[in-house]
Motif scaffolding. Structure first.
Motif, PDB file in Angstrom:
ATOM      1  N   LEU A 116       2.838 -10.396   2.116  1.00 17.84           N
ATOM      2  CA  LEU A 116       2.532  -9.204   1.325  1.00 17.84           C
ATOM      3  C   LEU A 116       3.797  -8.891   0.522  1.00 17.84           C
ATOM      4  CD1 LEU A 116       0.620  -6.947   3.892  1.00 17.84           C
ATOM      5  CD2 LEU A 116      -0.327  -8.045   1.857  1.00 17.84           C
ATOM      6  N   PHE A 117       3.836  -9.346  -0.710  1.00 18.02           N
ATOM      7  CA  PHE A 117       5.031  -9.200  -1.536  1.00 18.02           C
ATOM      8  C   PHE A 117       5.308  -7.725  -1.826  1.00 18.02           C
ATOM      9  CE2 PHE A 117       4.385 -13.599  -1.868  1.00 18.02           C
ATOM     10  CZ  PHE A 117       5.493 -14.191  -2.437  1.00 18.02           C
ATOM     11  N   GLY A 118       6.504  -7.276  -1.450  1.00 12.80           N
ATOM     12  CA  GLY A 118       6.891  -5.896  -1.692  1.00 12.80           C
ATOM     13  C   GLY A 118       6.563  -4.944  -0.565  1.00 12.80           C
ATOM     14  N   ILE A 119       5.972  -5.439   0.525  1.00  9.63           N
ATOM     15  CA  ILE A 119       5.509  -4.563   1.600  1.00  9.63           C
ATOM     16  C   ILE A 119       6.641  -3.753   2.227  1.00  9.63           C
ATOM     17  CG2 ILE A 119       5.732  -6.353   3.361  1.00  9.63           C
ATOM     18  CD1 ILE A 119       3.053  -3.574   3.198  1.00  9.63           C
ATOM     19  N   MET A 120       7.854  -4.282   2.207  1.00  7.94           N
ATOM     20  CA  MET A 120       8.964  -3.578   2.848  1.00  7.94           C
ATOM     21  C   MET A 120       9.716  -2.657   1.905  1.00  7.94           C
ATOM     22  SD  MET A 120      10.466  -6.321   5.550  1.00  7.94           S
ATOM     23  CE  MET A 120       9.391  -6.992   6.824  1.00  7.94           C
ATOM     24  N   GLN A 121       9.222  -2.551   0.669  1.00  9.48           N
ATOM     25  CA  GLN A 121       9.879  -1.683  -0.299  1.00  9.48           C
ATOM     26  C   GLN A 121       9.018  -0.467  -0.668  1.00  9.48           C
ATOM     27  OE1 GLN A 121      12.861  -2.845  -0.794  1.00  9.48           O
ATOM     28  NE2 GLN A 121      12.535  -4.944  -0.100  1.00  9.48           N
ATOM     29  N   VAL A 122       7.756  -0.451  -0.250  1.00 12.73           N
ATOM     30  CA  VAL A 122       6.842   0.594  -0.708  1.00 12.73           C
ATOM     31  C   VAL A 122       6.880   1.833   0.172  1.00 12.73           C
ATOM     32  CG1 VAL A 122       5.252  -1.008  -1.822  1.00 12.73           C
ATOM     33  CG2 VAL A 122       4.907  -0.406   0.583  1.00 12.73           C
ATOM     34  N   ASP A 123       6.467   2.938  -0.417  1.00 11.86           N
ATOM     35  CA  ASP A 123       6.342   4.216   0.279  1.00 11.86           C
ATOM     36  C   ASP A 123       4.850   4.474   0.453  1.00 11.86           C
ATOM     37  OD1 ASP A 123       6.231   6.799   1.165  1.00 11.86           O
ATOM     38  OD2 ASP A 123       7.429   7.663  -0.456  1.00 11.86           O
TER      39      ASP A 123
END
Length: 292
Positions: free
Chosen positions: A168-175
């Motif tokens: 899941l690309f970006g999963i650790m950057q989202v709010d």
């Protein structure tokens, strides 16, 4: 009790916000104690509350150092004027070159999915050149370990769970407390704040459907619209491509606009600000199915 401006990048706390804008609390008890009241009564919510914390932590722990990745795949950072830089410029992504790597020997562009501390959680490669047979290949964390000759320390359900979250690309950057837009490909996701990319429309997104802030903007093609129709029937918000293109008079370019990246490029070419209206064209109403 923090605020952030995504236009000028200014970040501060609530007290400073009021002070910066010339606002002062009155002398009454109800107003002078409002900040302390909020601090006492607010509910603490983690951004990743919808994820399995154990799986998340394992994925972060096993992520690969950029230096190790570069050494094994003979990849380098992309600088202005490099072959890959011109490709990114054509995609209007040259100002985000630090989110990619390039292997000159293999003529392969690496689209990175990073952890908050800058390690590589997964990646997608794009073979450059006209004779490339397969344009995109996705490497989950276990696949990267295999390619690098390392033994992956997980198996069974843990292996499956970590691999799913890693792609899941970006999963650790989202709010997750704000609207999160889900795209098919990582390049599209780079044009919208707080977004996730699946790397493919065929991937299961059942776990994401449970998150109330999730919305979908799949590609402007038959497969993408079919997937969004399925989401709409489940009550999820989806993007109305047909209505958006018609209302912004971009429907004459429908064949050229297959995804968000194409849309941004077309708006840049036409000097149009139509892309600024994207947020107005998400719907969760079954009655809007015809507008997909």
């Amino acid at each position: 009790l923090q605020y952030h401006c995504y236009n000028c990048n200014h970040h501060s706390d609530l007290t400073s916000f009021f002070r910066d804008h010339g606002k002062r609390f009155g002398s009454g008890d109800d107003s002078i104690n409002v900040i302390e009241y909020i601090k006492e009564k607010k509910v603490q919510v983690q951004e990743i509350s919808t994820l399995q914390h154990n799986v998340y932590n394992k994925a972060v722990e096993l992520a690969i150092d950029v230096s190790d990745f570069k050494r094994h795949f003979k990849a380098e950072h992309i600088s202005t004027g490099d072959f890959a830089w011109f490709y990114l410029r054509g995609r209007l992504l040259h100002n985000r070159a630090d989110e990619f790597l390039y292997s000159a020997q293999r003529k392969k562009l690496w689209i990175l999915n990073k952890t908050p501390d800058g390690k590589i959680l997964s990646c997608q490669s794009r073979q450059m050149g006209k004779n490339a047979r397969t344009k995109y290949l996705t490497y989950d964390l276990a696949k990267l370990y295999e390619e690098m000759g390392r033994e992956f320390p997980l198996e069974g359900d843990d292996l499956i769970a970590v691999n799913k979250i890693s792609t899941l690309f970006g999963i650790m950057q989202v709010d997750m407390m704000r609207p999160v837009t889900v795209f098919e490909g990582p390049l599209d996701a780079k044009f919208m704040f707080n977004s996730i990319a699946l790397a493919t429309a065929g991937r299961s997104t059942t776990e994401l459907d449970e998150v109330p802030t999730i919305r979908y903007m799949f590609d402007n093609d038959e497969t993408g619209k079919k997937k969004m129709l399925e989401k709409l029937r489940k009550g999820k918000a989806v993007f109305m491509w047909s209505k958006f293109l018609k209302d912004t008079k971009l429907n004459i370019y429908n064949d050229d606009i297959k995804d968000l990246n194409d849309l941004i490029k077309k708006c840049f070419e036409l000097k149009s600000d139509a892309h600024k209206k994207i947020g107005e064209y998400f719907t969760s109403s079954h009655l809007d199915a015809l507008y997909l």
